[in-house]
Write an enzyme that holds these catalytic residues in place. Structure first.
Site, PDB file in Angstrom:
ATOM      1  N   ASP A 197     -19.236 -10.775   5.383  1.00  0.00           N
ATOM      2  CA  ASP A 197     -17.842 -11.182   5.226  1.00  0.00           C
ATOM      3  C   ASP A 197     -17.303 -10.398   4.038  1.00  0.00           C
ATOM      4  O   ASP A 197     -17.623 -10.694   2.882  1.00  0.00           O
ATOM      5  CB  ASP A 197     -17.752 -12.688   4.968  1.00  0.00           C
TER       6      ASP A 197
ATOM      7  N   TYR B 190       0.810 -11.730   5.831  1.00  0.00           N
ATOM      8  CA  TYR B 190       0.397 -10.475   6.441  1.00  0.00           C
ATOM      9  C   TYR B 190       1.253  -9.319   5.935  1.00  0.00           C
ATOM     10  O   TYR B 190       0.731  -8.264   5.545  1.00  0.00           O
ATOM     11  CB  TYR B 190       0.510 -10.602   7.958  1.00  0.00           C
TER      12      TYR B 190
END
Length: 254
Positions: free
Chosen positions: A66, A158
């Site tokens: 990750d 985002y």
């Protein structure tokens, strides 16, 4: 030029390689002779992509991590150091999105998405630049988005994170260009990745509204983005540096 597109077994790290643009970039790199180092959180997806590349005659390694977690990135760096001693290029593609207006966005969700969309890029660049500088003509490519340049409804995290990716890439280009390390960002437009298809299937986004803004009148395919990514980290793109490359079918000119 064909010779400059070849990687001759050099290791190229691709994050988010289990699906979508990351997988397509890794497959293109393997076709060009790189050893594609596949990085994603899910081992089963990595195994599937690795097996597919090897069936096609390419070379790949898989490492589950990750990259929003600093410790995982350090372990990945150590693996690459042991395996190759250096890195030819890294493509920081891992990312996620969440559709929610800022007034309804929790702090935890903001931080979660910032971690994967921009913190991961920072971790990867910091840890891998020393290994990259051991290679001839090394390169970093950070995957941003057209939403780094234009706004989009209900995607505050985002858009903010991808704008940061572009600016961070430009800054690194200033510091490391004189040392021979190229740094660029790529900004895909509307692309039919599994994540985007999921938005459409769930009715969370309107494909017709998006298509009206794309001059080519269609969505991009992951391979179309992956091919450009592979080119940009190859020696064939040796004078492309500090650039933010739009691959958007004409979305941002509209």
């Amino acid at each position: 030029m064909l010779k400059q597109l070849r990687f001759d077994g050099e290791g190229v790290v691709v994050t988010g390689a289990g699906t979508g643009i990351g997988r397509s970039a890794a497959e293109a790199l393997a076709e060009l002779g790189a050893t594609a180092v596949l990085v994603a959180r899910t081992q089963t997806k990595l195994d599937e992509v690795k097996a597919s590349i090897e069936r096609s005659g390419g070379k790949a390694e898989a490492f589950a991590a990750d990259v929003s977690i600093e410790g995982d990135v350090k372990k990945l760096r150590d693996f690459i150091s042991r395996k190759f001693g250096r890195a030819k290029a890294i493509i920081n593609n891992a990312g996620n999105n969440f559709i929610k207006p800022v007034t309804e966005l929790t702090t935890d969700k903001w931080r979660e998405l910032m971690a994967v969309d921009i913190d991961s890029v920072y971790f990867m660049c910091r840890e891998f630049i020393p290994l990259l500088l051991e290679s001839k003509n090394p390169s970093i490519l950070n995957v941003a988005s057209t939403f780094a340049h234009i706004g989009n409804p209900e995607m505050p995290v985002y858009c903010a994170a991808k704008g940061a990716v572009v600016s961070f890439s430009r800054q690194l280009a200033v510091d490391y260009g004189p040392k021979g390390l190229r740094v660029n960002s790529i900004c895909p437009g509307p692309t039919l990745s599994p994540r985007v298809k999921g938005y459409f299937d769930a009715g969370r986004a309107d494909p017709s509204g998006t298509l009206q803004k794309v001059m080519l009148g269609r969505f991009g395919e992951c391979d179309e983005i992956g091919n450009v990514a592979a080119f940009l980290v190859s020696d064939a793109a040796s004078f492309v540096h500090g650039a933010s490359i739009l691959v958007d079918g004409g979305q941002t000119i509209n």
